[in-house]
Design a protein around this motif. Structure first.
Motif, PDB file in Angstrom:
ATOM      1  N   VAL A 129      -3.880 -32.844-192.804  1.00 20.66           N
ATOM      2  CA  VAL A 129      -3.634 -33.783-191.706  1.00 20.66           C
ATOM      3  C   VAL A 129      -4.143 -33.108-190.441  1.00 20.66           C
ATOM      4  O   VAL A 129      -4.170 -31.876-190.348  1.00 20.66           O
ATOM      5  N   GLY A 130      -4.564 -33.923-189.489  1.00 19.47           N
ATOM      6  CA  GLY A 130      -5.097 -33.326-188.274  1.00 19.47           C
ATOM      7  C   GLY A 130      -5.296 -34.337-187.174  1.00 19.47           C
ATOM      8  O   GLY A 130      -5.071 -35.540-187.339  1.00 19.47           O
ATOM      9  N   ALA A 131      -5.741 -33.808-186.054  1.00 22.80           N
ATOM     10  CA  ALA A 131      -6.062 -34.623-184.883  1.00 22.80           C
ATOM     11  C   ALA A 131      -7.281 -34.004-184.221  1.00 22.80           C
ATOM     12  O   ALA A 131      -7.486 -32.792-184.280  1.00 22.80           O
ATOM     13  N   GLY A 132      -8.083 -34.860-183.613  1.00 29.51           N
ATOM     14  CA  GLY A 132      -9.294 -34.363-182.980  1.00 29.51           C
ATOM     15  C   GLY A 132      -9.639 -35.135-181.730  1.00 29.51           C
ATOM     16  O   GLY A 132      -9.206 -36.271-181.544  1.00 29.51           O
ATOM     17  N   SER A 133     -10.416 -34.499-180.883  1.00 26.80           N
ATOM     18  CA  SER A 133     -10.967 -35.163-179.707  1.00 26.80           C
ATOM     19  C   SER A 133     -12.475 -34.941-179.717  1.00 26.80           C
ATOM     20  O   SER A 133     -12.964 -33.982-180.310  1.00 26.80           O
ATOM     21  N   PHE A 134     -13.216 -35.824-179.075  1.00 23.69           N
ATOM     22  CA  PHE A 134     -14.668 -35.757-179.146  1.00 23.69           C
ATOM     23  C   PHE A 134     -15.290 -36.327-177.888  1.00 23.69           C
ATOM     24  O   PHE A 134     -14.653 -37.032-177.110  1.00 23.69           O
ATOM     25  N   LEU A 135     -16.558 -36.016-177.714  1.00 29.36           N
ATOM     26  CA  LEU A 135     -17.392 -36.584-176.660  1.00 29.36           C
ATOM     27  C   LEU A 135     -18.582 -37.223-177.361  1.00 29.36           C
ATOM     28  O   LEU A 135     -19.330 -36.528-178.054  1.00 29.36           O
TER      29      LEU A 135
END
Length: 191
Positions: A129-135
């Motif tokens: 399980v995880g979370a991410g941010s991106f551009l």
């Protein structure tokens, strides 16, 4: 040369011709299509064979308005050989456009991820399980096609369980933080 590679090059050539024709028109704005279906371009033409849970093969975005979209990604792989595996990964998230310049759009957002992996040769099962941010950067080739890339950071918690092992420690949990999708290109169809 593989047939999928030939199709990809024909697609790019046709898109470039269509872009040149549309560039000659007075209006350079991209119309608003609610749905976007994308494919990992490198996976499609097999330039690179590396496969990971962060490089999804199928992408979908649903736009609420011209700047905000719900998004999902899906990866499924099944190999039934003696050393095969079943691998399923899913992500859901949201993104928002913060800058536009002609056919270029810049957006940012976040995703929640989950994954499962089972090996044929053992009873070991992996969970993630995880979370991410991106551009993200997207270039509209025309009204219905685009190329984009989304480098970002990903925080994952991984867990494995192997009940039939001789090792007294039959499970483990750990954390990973990665810079992902650098250089990945997504080829999308808008409708």
């Amino acid at each position: 040369m593989k047939l999928s590679t030939i199709y990809f090059y024909l697609f790019v050539l046709g898109s470039l011709i269509n872009t040149e024709v549309s560039a000659q028109q007075a209006d350079t704005s991209v119309s608003f299509n609610k749905h976007q279906l994308g494919f990992n371009a490198f996976e499609t033409i097999r330039l690179f064979e590396k496969n990971s849970a962060e490089n999804y093969k199928l992408y979908y975005r649903y736009k609420f308005n011209s700047s905000t979209a719900l998004r999902t990604g899906f990866n499924y792989r099944m190999n039934t050989s003696g050393k095969g595996q079943l691998n399923i990964n899913l992500r859901v998230g949201v993104d928002k456009i913060f800058k536009e310049s002609g056919k270029w759009k810049f957006y940012t957002g976040g995703d929640l991820l989950a994954g499962y992996e089972k090996f044929s040769s053992s009873d070991r099962k992996n969970y993630m399980v995880g979370a991410g941010s991106f551009l993200g950067i997207i270039h509209y080739i025309n009204e219905h096609f685009s190329l984009s890339t989304e480098p970002g950071f990903l925080f994952k918690v991984k867990y494995y369980k192997n009940p039939n092992t001789f090792n007294p420690i039959d499970s483990e949990t750990w954390v990973e933080v990665d810079l992902v999708n650098v250089g990945q290109v997504i080829l999308s169809v808008h409708f």
